[in-house]
Design a protein around this motif. Structure first.
Motif, mmCIF file in Angstrom:
data_model
loop_
_atom_site.group_PDB
_atom_site.id
_atom_site.type_symbol
_atom_site.label_atom_id
_atom_site.label_comp_id
_atom_site.label_asym_id
_atom_site.label_seq_id
_atom_site.Cartn_x
_atom_site.Cartn_y
_atom_site.Cartn_z
ATOM 1 N N TRP A 52 0.818 -1.207 0.000
ATOM 2 C CA TRP A 52 0.000 0.000 0.000
ATOM 3 C C TRP A 52 0.853 1.258 0.000
ATOM 4 O O TRP A 52 0.498 2.266 -0.591
ATOM 5 N N SER A 53 2.018 1.201 0.627
ATOM 6 C CA SER A 53 2.888 2.370 0.711
ATOM 7 C C SER A 53 3.816 2.491 -0.491
ATOM 8 O O SER A 53 4.434 3.538 -0.701
ATOM 9 N N GLY A 54 3.936 1.409 -1.243
ATOM 10 C CA GLY A 54 4.911 1.385 -2.332
ATOM 11 C C GLY A 54 6.295 0.965 -1.882
ATOM 12 O O GLY A 54 7.207 0.865 -2.695
ATOM 13 N N GLY A 55 6.437 0.682 -0.606
ATOM 14 C CA GLY A 55 7.750 0.361 -0.077
ATOM 15 C C GLY A 55 8.235 -1.047 -0.376
ATOM 16 O O GLY A 55 9.425 -1.329 -0.278
ATOM 17 N N SER A 56 7.307 -1.918 -0.722
ATOM 18 C CA SER A 56 7.676 -3.301 -1.028
ATOM 19 C C SER A 56 7.090 -3.704 -2.373
ATOM 20 O O SER A 56 5.931 -3.409 -2.654
ATOM 21 N N THR A 57 7.921 -4.350 -3.169
ATOM 22 C CA THR A 57 7.470 -4.832 -4.480
ATOM 23 C C THR A 57 7.877 -6.289 -4.648
ATOM 24 O O THR A 57 8.872 -6.748 -4.066
ATOM 25 N N TYR A 58 7.123 -6.984 -5.459
ATOM 26 C CA TYR A 58 7.344 -8.408 -5.688
ATOM 27 C C TYR A 58 7.129 -8.692 -7.175
ATOM 28 O O TYR A 58 6.253 -8.102 -7.793
ATOM 29 N N TYR A 59 7.929 -9.607 -7.698
ATOM 30 C CA TYR A 59 7.856 -9.901 -9.125
ATOM 31 C C TYR A 59 7.930 -11.405 -9.377
ATOM 32 O O TYR A 59 8.605 -12.139 -8.654
ATOM 33 N N ALA A 60 7.272 -11.816 -10.442
ATOM 34 C CA ALA A 60 7.465 -13.164 -10.933
ATOM 35 C C ALA A 60 8.865 -13.263 -11.523
ATOM 36 O O ALA A 60 9.398 -12.286 -12.060
ATOM 37 N N ASP A 61 9.467 -14.428 -11.416
ATOM 38 C CA ASP A 61 10.826 -14.616 -11.931
ATOM 39 C C ASP A 61 10.897 -14.279 -13.422
ATOM 40 O O ASP A 61 11.916 -13.779 -13.898
ATOM 41 N N SER A 62 9.832 -14.547 -14.143
ATOM 42 C CA SER A 62 9.839 -14.357 -15.595
ATOM 43 C C SER A 62 9.924 -12.894 -16.010
ATOM 44 O O SER A 62 10.272 -12.600 -17.154
ATOM 45 N N VAL A 63 9.617 -11.971 -15.108
ATOM 46 C CA VAL A 63 9.624 -10.552 -15.466
ATOM 47 C C VAL A 63 10.624 -9.751 -14.641
ATOM 48 O O VAL A 63 10.830 -8.556 -14.897
ATOM 49 N N LYS A 64 11.239 -10.384 -13.671
ATOM 50 C CA LYS A 64 12.164 -9.676 -12.778
ATOM 51 C C LYS A 64 13.305 -9.069 -13.589
ATOM 52 O O LYS A 64 13.898 -9.717 -14.450
ATOM 53 N N GLY A 65 13.581 -7.803 -13.321
ATOM 54 C CA GLY A 65 14.631 -7.097 -14.045
ATOM 55 C C GLY A 65 14.158 -6.425 -15.319
ATOM 56 O O GLY A 65 14.877 -5.611 -15.905
ATOM 57 N N ARG A 66 12.953 -6.751 -15.762
ATOM 58 C CA ARG A 66 12.405 -6.144 -16.984
ATOM 59 C C ARG A 66 11.175 -5.289 -16.692
ATOM 60 O O ARG A 66 10.929 -4.298 -17.382
ATOM 61 N N PHE A 67 10.392 -5.688 -15.717
ATOM 62 C CA PHE A 67 9.157 -4.963 -15.381
ATOM 63 C C PHE A 67 9.345 -4.248 -14.048
ATOM 64 O O PHE A 67 10.032 -4.738 -13.149
ATOM 65 N N THR A 68 8.682 -3.104 -13.919
ATOM 66 C CA THR A 68 8.709 -2.345 -12.669
ATOM 67 C C THR A 68 7.297 -1.911 -12.319
ATOM 68 O O THR A 68 6.617 -1.274 -13.139
ATOM 69 N N ILE A 69 6.872 -2.259 -11.121
ATOM 70 C CA ILE A 69 5.557 -1.825 -10.635
ATOM 71 C C ILE A 69 5.751 -0.620 -9.729
ATOM 72 O O ILE A 69 6.712 -0.558 -8.955
ATOM 73 N N SER A 70 4.856 0.331 -9.839
ATOM 74 C CA SER A 70 4.917 1.521 -8.999
ATOM 75 C C SER A 70 3.491 2.018 -8.792
ATOM 76 O O SER A 70 2.555 1.565 -9.454
ATOM 77 N N ARG A 71 3.354 2.963 -7.872
ATOM 78 C CA ARG A 71 2.032 3.508 -7.614
ATOM 79 C C ARG A 71 2.128 4.979 -7.234
ATOM 80 O O ARG A 71 3.145 5.421 -6.676
ATOM 81 N N ASP A 72 1.074 5.700 -7.519
ATOM 82 C CA ASP A 72 0.951 7.101 -7.135
ATOM 83 C C ASP A 72 -0.361 7.210 -6.361
ATOM 84 O O ASP A 72 -1.431 7.264 -6.978
ATOM 85 N N ASN A 73 -0.275 7.228 -5.059
ATOM 86 C CA ASN A 73 -1.493 7.245 -4.252
ATOM 87 C C ASN A 73 -2.271 8.548 -4.395
ATOM 88 O O ASN A 73 -3.475 8.580 -4.187
ATOM 89 N N ALA A 74 -1.582 9.615 -4.760
ATOM 90 C CA ALA A 74 -2.272 10.893 -4.968
ATOM 91 C C ALA A 74 -3.150 10.835 -6.214
ATOM 92 O O ALA A 74 -4.148 11.556 -6.310
#
Length: 121
Positions: A52-74
């Protein structure tokens, strides 16, 4: 929470796309968010998640290093930046909201409609 995904399209292998998922409601910041995908004839699979804070992210091995998840709560929006795309990334991508940034919790949460990503070779 209601979710609306966008940003899909057709891209060549090696290219990039950014998916967005806009959420309605003032409680967006309370939710962990994630992305899943489903290719034709295959089971839905977890792609990425963010706390919820954006402080922790998790990825599937197949996309790690290529995809980035982020959020803008505002802006009540979560993003999935996809780079170095491969044909095997072709799928319908769905965003989900849940109580915890884990695939099981997200799968039981709220879902948006999907957005198609097609990667040509």
């Amino acid at each position: 929470v209601q979710l609306q995904a966008s940003g899909g399209g057709l891209v060549q292998a090696g290219g990039s796309l950014r998916l967005s998922c806009a959420a309605s409601g003032r409680t967006f910041r309370r939710y962990a968010m994630g992305w899943f995908r489903q290719a034709p004839g295959k089971e839905r699979e977890f792609v990425a998640a963010i706390s919820w804070s954006g402080g922790s992210t998790y990825y599937a091995d197949s996309v790690k290093g290529r995809f980035t998840i982020s959020r803008d709560n505002a802006k009540n929006t979560v993003y999935l930046q996809m780079t170095s795309l491969k044909p095997e990334d072709t799928a319908v991508y769905y965003c989900a909201a849940g109580s915890q940034p884990y695939s099981g919790s997200l799968a039981r949460g709220d879902w948006g409609q999907g957005t198609q990503v097609t990667v040509s070779s």
